[in-house]
Design a protein around this motif. Structure first.
Motif, PDB file in Angstrom:
ATOM      1  N   ASP A  18       0.801  -1.214   0.135  1.00  0.00           N
ATOM      2  CA  ASP A  18      -0.119  -0.106  -0.041  1.00  0.00           C
ATOM      3  C   ASP A  18       0.837   1.333   0.057  1.00  0.00           C
ATOM      4  OD1 ASP A  18      -2.324  -1.384  -0.068  1.00  0.00           O
ATOM      5  OD2 ASP A  18      -2.549  -1.339   2.080  1.00  0.00           O
ATOM      6  N   THR A  46      -4.427  -4.024 -12.749  1.00  0.00           N
ATOM      7  CA  THR A  46      -5.741  -3.167 -12.513  1.00  0.00           C
ATOM      8  C   THR A  46      -5.169  -1.730 -11.827  1.00  0.00           C
ATOM      9  OG1 THR A  46      -6.946  -4.860 -11.912  1.00  0.00           O
ATOM     10  CG2 THR A  46      -7.715  -2.758 -11.366  1.00  0.00           C
ATOM     11  N   THR A  49      -3.269   0.213 -14.734  1.00  0.00           N
ATOM     12  CA  THR A  49      -4.382   0.858 -15.348  1.00  0.00           C
ATOM     13  C   THR A  49      -4.969   2.120 -14.787  1.00  0.00           C
ATOM     14  OG1 THR A  49      -5.104  -1.276 -16.309  1.00  0.00           O
ATOM     15  CG2 THR A  49      -6.661   0.553 -16.779  1.00  0.00           C
ATOM     16  N   ASP A  50      -5.021   1.904 -13.534  1.00  0.00           N
ATOM     17  CA  ASP A  50      -5.584   3.061 -12.625  1.00  0.00           C
ATOM     18  C   ASP A  50      -4.522   4.205 -12.900  1.00  0.00           C
ATOM     19  OD1 ASP A  50      -7.320   4.251 -10.950  1.00  0.00           O
ATOM     20  OD2 ASP A  50      -6.075   3.537  -9.105  1.00  0.00           O
ATOM     21  N   GLN A  52      -2.291   4.701 -14.975  1.00  0.00           N
ATOM     22  CA  GLN A  52      -2.228   5.392 -16.331  1.00  0.00           C
ATOM     23  C   GLN A  52      -3.526   6.375 -16.528  1.00  0.00           C
ATOM     24  OE1 GLN A  52      -1.549   1.869 -18.535  1.00  0.00           O
ATOM     25  NE2 GLN A  52       0.568   2.302 -18.875  1.00  0.00           N
ATOM     26  N   LEU A  53      -4.407   5.747 -16.249  1.00  0.00           N
ATOM     27  CA  LEU A  53      -5.702   6.709 -16.377  1.00  0.00           C
ATOM     28  C   LEU A  53      -5.688   8.069 -15.911  1.00  0.00           C
ATOM     29  CD1 LEU A  53      -8.629   4.093 -16.734  1.00  0.00           C
ATOM     30  CD2 LEU A  53      -7.872   5.489 -18.530  1.00  0.00           C
ATOM     31  N   ARG A  54      -5.709   7.738 -14.333  1.00  0.00           N
ATOM     32  CA  ARG A  54      -5.435   8.787 -13.562  1.00  0.00           C
ATOM     33  C   ARG A  54      -4.625  10.070 -14.027  1.00  0.00           C
ATOM     34  NH1 ARG A  54      -7.778   8.226  -7.519  1.00  0.00           N
ATOM     35  NH2 ARG A  54      -8.979   6.391  -7.934  1.00  0.00           N
ATOM     36  N   HIS A  55      -3.223   9.593 -14.016  1.00  0.00           N
ATOM     37  CA  HIS A  55      -2.144  10.603 -14.258  1.00  0.00           C
ATOM     38  C   HIS A  55      -1.350  10.498 -15.557  1.00  0.00           C
ATOM     39  CE1 HIS A  55      -2.676  10.442 -10.154  1.00  0.00           C
ATOM     40  NE2 HIS A  55      -2.277   9.062  -9.801  1.00  0.00           N
ATOM     41  N   ASP A  56      -1.939   9.845 -16.618  1.00  0.00           N
ATOM     42  CA  ASP A  56      -1.654  10.011 -18.038  1.00  0.00           C
ATOM     43  C   ASP A  56       0.085   9.633 -18.042  1.00  0.00           C
ATOM     44  OD1 ASP A  56      -2.366  10.055 -20.556  1.00  0.00           O
ATOM     45  OD2 ASP A  56      -2.678  12.315 -20.479  1.00  0.00           O
ATOM     46  N   ARG A 190      -2.894  -2.911   4.329  1.00  0.00           N
ATOM     47  CA  ARG A 190      -3.314  -4.499   4.452  1.00  0.00           C
ATOM     48  C   ARG A 190      -2.342  -5.312   5.483  1.00  0.00           C
ATOM     49  NH1 ARG A 190      -3.655  -5.270  -1.630  1.00  0.00           N
ATOM     50  NH2 ARG A 190      -2.328  -3.608  -1.546  1.00  0.00           N
TER      51      ARG A 190
END
Lengths: 249, 441
Positions: A18, A46, A49-50, A52-56, A190
């Motif tokens: 985390d 996952t 992907t997160d 890359q999508l959030r921060h380009d 966790r």
């Protein structure tokens, strides 16, 4: 602020933790490409992907078992460029009772928290020294500040890791290479889920991500994430041994 | 731990767990009835189950984005704030947004939230392509208008009572700039306020701040604001290069609970007077940043503390067009007579009912108020309930903390059907909140 060079890639070891992911998000937010290293990196798909999508930003996944120390060199050779920042969030706490009883398990804890990260960071440090630049962030633990009955196998390995980072910093201070030691206290992750941790002493992973980012930016040496820990650990370090050995901590 | 909604009333002793993966959800489901909770922005007890509340904020990853359609797929715990931070600089903005961006995707679906464009675009369901809901069997099911549409309609506005919303796909709208072209229209009374809404029904966004302390000739005086997404060409040339840039973040925080007396009829009356006068002086057009336009209260973190330790209750109803004028007049008159200061009073024209089986919005006018959770204010609310009932209105569950079940069911006969659906599907025994128990949902 003017940006003349694109942000340097960041190499994150033990990327499934985390704390590592929180740091990944913070550096990605500032535009840094990421190389995430873990065993079973497919489980990070996952999160990749997160990020890359959030921060380009570009994010790559790499498979490495740090305990396989012979693989360290080839792994570093396989990277397209030498990342300017390396963050090591590798760690394994285990259960103290099991660590005491089972030498195989104890060796695994010692190697995971000290030997393996120290050897890999040592190899990276040599490359940074040759390049005349680079920043290494080692996430150690306040558990390494003094051995306690409930946690000393893990704690002693972290003590070794803290001393290694301190020595590395000393060696490379004049070579343009910076080393940050992070001593998180309790963190809500966790690894600590289900433990009854005091709220005032417990940081959220995002706080660590921010603290690590700022420590790299400002070239801090040793950081406690919540300042209260500096006081707590000063007290714990200074309890006289005859008293300390009788305490239940 | 002690947990409450955004209104900090009621406060309940709750067991909370923070699932990180679907396996954690299945483990929680096996222990008995649960409710999922997002970012805690429902005002009352909607997202609280004292036995076990699932804090969904750990399941917050973005999963896919299609730049051709603007469709974003994400886990339910992602916040609208994160979506805007990532996608506004790339020219996308939420199709429907509530008055705070600190809400989760799951929460927006569960409440079928509406925004300032409801009269034109509808509620959140308008932009929701599909939702995945984990039933009591631990299996996530995808529901849309074309597949499992009963589950889709029951989940949209279903307050988390049909299962755990795990992920969803929703569409963003393309925008050229982060700016809103705002037009401010001060109105002297209720008739003029309604007139302004009806005249400007074609505006993308419209909302009114309404004075609820003035009686007589000035009853219902308001400041109506209309908004349009500014195009690049609309902006003065100096603003164009950074048309999509996020403004630097300035945040204030309410550092402590305000004394109980800080908001009273005198301070609120003074505020209302100044606000209306300022709006009259500044009437006309202006460019306003997206943050200031959509989320003025988000600039003050923990603003719910201005009501002090006792907390506050929100009151939101919608009245149909035929009775709205008379109903609003009666409501405001009753509130002003009681001298109960509502600091935030918002009036909005709503469009037709949405897709949700028990969704809140319907054609008419919605009034949102907040009151300190004081004995005097709580005593006034049943009188307001009666006025809403007498004018065929209905209530917004995401705001509610205190409605009696009989009142709610009299106002909204659809709820009986919803309860029956839940019983038949076996959901009633596995998904429950403090609110659903209180209201027999």
């Amino acid at each position: 602020m003017t940006v003349t060079v694109p942000p340097t890639p960041v190499l994150i070891l033990g990327a499934r933790s985390d704390i590592a992911l929180a740091a990944a998000h913070r550096f990605a937010q500032a535009g840094h490409p990421l190389h995430l290293v873990a065993r079973h990196p497919e489980r990070l798909e996952t999160d990749r992907t997160d990020l890359q999508l959030r921060h380009d930003v570009p994010v790559t996944l790499h498979n490495l078992d740090l305990l396989d120390t012979a693989a360290h060199g080839p792994f570093l050779d396989s990277l397209p460029t030498l990342p300017g920042v390396t963050i090591c969030a590798v760690g394994l706490m285990g259960e103290q009772a099991e660590n005491e009883a089972d030498p195989t398990r104890a060796a695994e804890i010692l190697r995971s928290n000290f030997e393996a990260p120290a050897l890999l960071l040592g190899a990276i440090a040599n490359r940074y020294e040759a390049a005349g630049k680079g920043t290494i962030v080692g996430i150690s633990s306040v558990a390494g500040e003094r051995g306690r009955a409930t946690n000393y196998i893990y704690g002693s390995a972290k003590a070794g890791f803290t001393a290694f980072l301190s020595g590395l910093r000393n060696r490379l201070a004049k070579k343009g290479v910076h080393v940050v030691t992070v001593l998180p206290g309790f963190v809500a992750t966790r690894m600590t889920a289900g433990m009854d941790l005091p709220a005032k002493l417990t940081a959220q992973p995002a706080e660590l991500g921010e603290a690590i980012f700022r420590a790299v930016d400002r070239r801090r040496n040793v950081i406690y994430v919540r300042p209260i820990w500096q006081l707590v650990m000063a007290i714990i370090r200074n309890i006289p041994e005859p008293v300390f050995k009788r305490l239940k901590l | 731990m002690i947990l409450s909604g955004w209104g900090r009333y009621p406060r309940l002793d709750v067991t909370v767990t923070s699932p990180r993966a679907e396996g954690d959800l299945r483990a929680a489901l096996a222990t008995g009835p649960v409710i999922a909770r997002g970012n805690g922005r429902a005002y009352g007890d909607s997202a609280i189950n004292p036995r076990l509340t699932l804090d969904m904020r750990g399941m917050n990853r973005m999963l896919a984005f299609d730049p051709a359609s603007g469709q974003l797929t994400a886990e339910a715990g992602v916040t609208l704030d994160a979506v805007i931070n990532s996608f506004l600089p790339r020219g996308w903005f939420p199709m429907v947004t509530p008055g705070t961006r600190y809400v989760t995707l799951g929460g927006m679906i569960a409440a079928d939230v509406h925004g300032k464009n409801h009269h034109r675009d509808g509620a959140f369901g308008t932009c929701l392509d599909w939702v995945e809901v984990m039933g009591q069997d631990g299996i996530p099911r995808r529901a849309s208008l074309t597949k499992n549409d009963d589950l889709f309609r029951a989940t949209l506005g279903g307050m988390g009572l049909t299962g755990i919303i795990t992920r969803a796909a929703f569409r963003l709208r393309p925008v050229e700039t982060a700016w809103i072209r705002q037009r401010t229209i001060p109105t002297p009374d209720l008739d003029a306020t309604i007139e302004a809404f009806e005249t400007h029904a074609d505006a993308t966004y419209s909302v009114a701040w309404i004075d609820c302390l003035t009686r007589g000739a000035g009853l219902g005086r308001s400041v109506v604001t209309l908004g349009e997404h500014a195009t690049r060409a609309d902006l003065p040339p100096s603003m164009r290069p950074a048309a999509l840039a996020l403004p630097p973040r300035r945040r204030l925080r309410v550092p402590m609970d305000a004394p109980a007396a800080a908001l009273n009829r005198h301070t609120v009356r003074a505020f209302n007077h100044l606000y209306h006068r300022r709006a009259t002086a500044q009437a006309g057009e202006a460019f306003v940043g997206w943050e200031e336009y959509f989320y003025p209260l988000d600039a003050i973190l923990d603003w719910n503390r201005i009501y002090g330790r006792r907390g506050f209750v929100q009151y939101q109803c919608v009245l149909p067009p035929a009775t709205a004028r008379a109903g609003l007049r009666t409501l405001i008159d009753r509130i002003a007579e009681a001298g109960q200061a509502s600091f935030l009073a918002v009036l909005k024209r709503m469009g037709p009912e949405g897709l949700g089986q028990i969704g809140f919005p319907m054609e008419g006018y919605t009034l949102a108020l907040d009151f300190p959770a004081s004995p005097d204010a709580l005593a006034l609310l049943p009188a307001l309930d009666d006025i809403v009932l007498a004018h065929s209105g209905r209530f917004y569950l995401a705001k509610d903390a205190r409605l009696p079940a009989t009142t709610l069911h009299r106002a909204d006969p659809r709820l009986q059907g919803f309860r029956a659906t839940r019983e038949a599907a076996g959901q009633a025994r596995h998904f429950a909140s403090h609110q659903s128990e209180r209201l027999g949902l």
